[in-house]
Design a protein around this motif. Sequence first.
Motif: not given
Length: 98
Positions: A59-63, A81-86
């Motif tokens: 969660t902290l990493k994503m934030a 967009a990269k996170m969505i692709r992952d």
Amino acid sequence: MTQSEKVLATFQTRVRQMILRFQELKKENTDLYAMVDESEKRVKELETKLAQQEKDYQTLKMARMLEITNGDLEGAKERVAKMIRDVNKCIDVLSDEK
């Protein structure tokens, strides 16, 4: 005392010794099972704590990844967009496993 009485007395003594040893081993076995149960409980607690820590870290990493500094909106959009692709790749992999 006859020879058979001596043999019988020796046999009785050995049987008593075996019973005492059995009782000692039984108590030791009970103690060891209690230790194993306690260790398993501790392991489960630590696994739960680790899972929570990993979740918090993610969660902290994503934030941090989403944090927009110095007006870097385009960079933030690219990271999202990269996170969505992952995530889509992960979903595809999980779908293939079923």
